[in-house]
Enzyme design. Structure first.
Site, PDB file in Angstrom:
ATOM      1  N   LYS A   1       1.168  -6.420   3.980  1.00  0.00           N
ATOM      2  CA  LYS A   1       1.521  -6.117   2.587  1.00  0.00           C
ATOM      3  C   LYS A   1       2.736  -5.193   2.474  1.00  0.00           C
ATOM      4  O   LYS A   1       3.554  -5.335   1.579  1.00  0.00           O
ATOM      5  CB  LYS A   1       0.331  -5.494   1.854  1.00  0.00           C
TER       6      LYS A   1
ATOM      7  N   ASP B   1      -3.067  -6.775  -7.437  1.00  0.00           N
ATOM      8  CA  ASP B   1      -4.368  -6.115  -7.218  1.00  0.00           C
ATOM      9  C   ASP B   1      -4.792  -5.261  -8.419  1.00  0.00           C
ATOM     10  O   ASP B   1      -5.955  -5.260  -8.828  1.00  0.00           O
ATOM     11  CB  ASP B   1      -4.314  -5.240  -5.957  1.00  0.00           C
TER      12      ASP B   1
END
Ligand code: NAP
Length: 282
Positions: free
Chosen positions: A76, A112
């Protein structure tokens, strides 16, 4: 219709989830369910890419015509530096969980926090505006939740984590309403979020950072873990009268937001929920 008619073909649009490990990922299930519900000739697959492999994987996206990626551990952070441009939220989090191939330019985003807020609203009806919140942990998920709570107008965001520098950096994402604190503050707070792996299947058995005895009626308790669907901490908090929510909702909504980024279409969230709960129980 024969099964063959459902197969991906040379004209199918391909997306995938890149990570290591990746075989356990629910992303292909969620996205393929959504593509089928929308009647799209798209397919999602797993791309097992080891640490250090992200630069060559990203370089292949445009030549291969891959439309997008879900990005998971351990990539990420590194992917943030490999895309052509980043959304503001991915830049502030310094983490990308979604790559969009937009006319051969790679855009990095992070869904997210959006997934967390949508799941919170759907699962508990809570609006974090002006609420006092505790976030336990200071990793990628915690940081996304802290920033999302700040942007949703939370009154206070208290970060509880064992590494002081990481806790400070996470709390800073909530600007003037963020600070580092302790688990002892939980009884006075409206929302308590576990963003550590304590309680997850396969993780060593350790007591929760915020004991369930500190929780009760009037509080919303969220465990980001989705395996198991209900952790022992959630069950204990529910027995004490708290409203509880597990991590499947965030998983579904962050994936739905990725699909919306890739296709521009309204994601079929109900179908994705059904697939996730069938896979993981609820
Ligand atoms: P991460 O980046 O590795 O961060 C984990 C955090 O938990 C770190 O702050 C870590 O502290 C802390 N921690 C780990 N073990 C601990 C312990 N025994 N005591 C206190 N703190 C501890 O992981 P992540 O990606 O943020 O994921 C965290 C959890 O959220 C996982 O369970 C993951 O499955 C879940 N998650 C769910 C979703 C969803 O969609 N539902 C999305 C993302 C993540 P140190 O840095 O000191 O080790």
């Amino acid at each position: 219709m024969s099964p063959r008619e459902n197969w991906a073909s040379a004209s199918s649009t391909v997306v995938g989830v890149m990570g290591d490990p990746v075989r356990h990922s629910l992303s292909p299930l969620l996205h393929n369910t959504a593509f089928a519900a929308l009647g799209l000739d798209w397919v999602s697959v797993g791309f097992p890419v080891k640490e250090g492999g992200a630069p060559s994987a990203l370089a292949a996206l445009v030549p291969l015509g891959i439309a997008g990626l879900s990005v998971t551990m351990p990539h990420k952070r590194v992917v943030r530096a490999l895309v052509d441009e980043c959304t503001e939220v991915a830049g502030r989090l310094d983490a990308v969980n979604c790559v969009i191939n937009r006319d051969d330019r790679l855009v990095g985003d992070n869904t997210d926090g959006q997934g967390f807020l949508e799941a919170l609203g759907r699962g508990t009806g809570m609006d974090p505006r002006a609420r006092r919140c505790v976030v336990v942990g200071a990793g990628g998920a915690a940081r996304a939740v802290v920033l999302a709570l700040y942007e949703a107008g939370a009154g206070e965001v208290v970060v509880v984590a064992r590494r002081p520098e990481a806790a400070l950096a996470a709390a800073a994402l909530a600007g003037e309403v963020g600070r580092v604190g302790s688990a002892r503050e939980a009884p006075e707070c409206d929302l308590i979020v576990n963003a550590t792996p304590i309680g997850m299947v396969g993780h060593s058995k350790q007591p929760p950072v915020v004991p369930a005895e500190a929780l009760g009626p009037g509080q919303v308790v969220v465990d980001l873990i989705y395996e198991p669907a209900e952790t022992a901490w959630m069950a204990a908090a529910a027995r004490r009268g708290a409203t509880v929510l597990g991590g499947i909702g965030m998983l579904v909504h962050q994936a739905a937001a990725q699909l919306e980024r890739w296709t521009g279409l309204e994601p079929p969230v109900e179908a994705m929920w059904a697939a996730a709960t069938a896979a993981h129980g609820s």
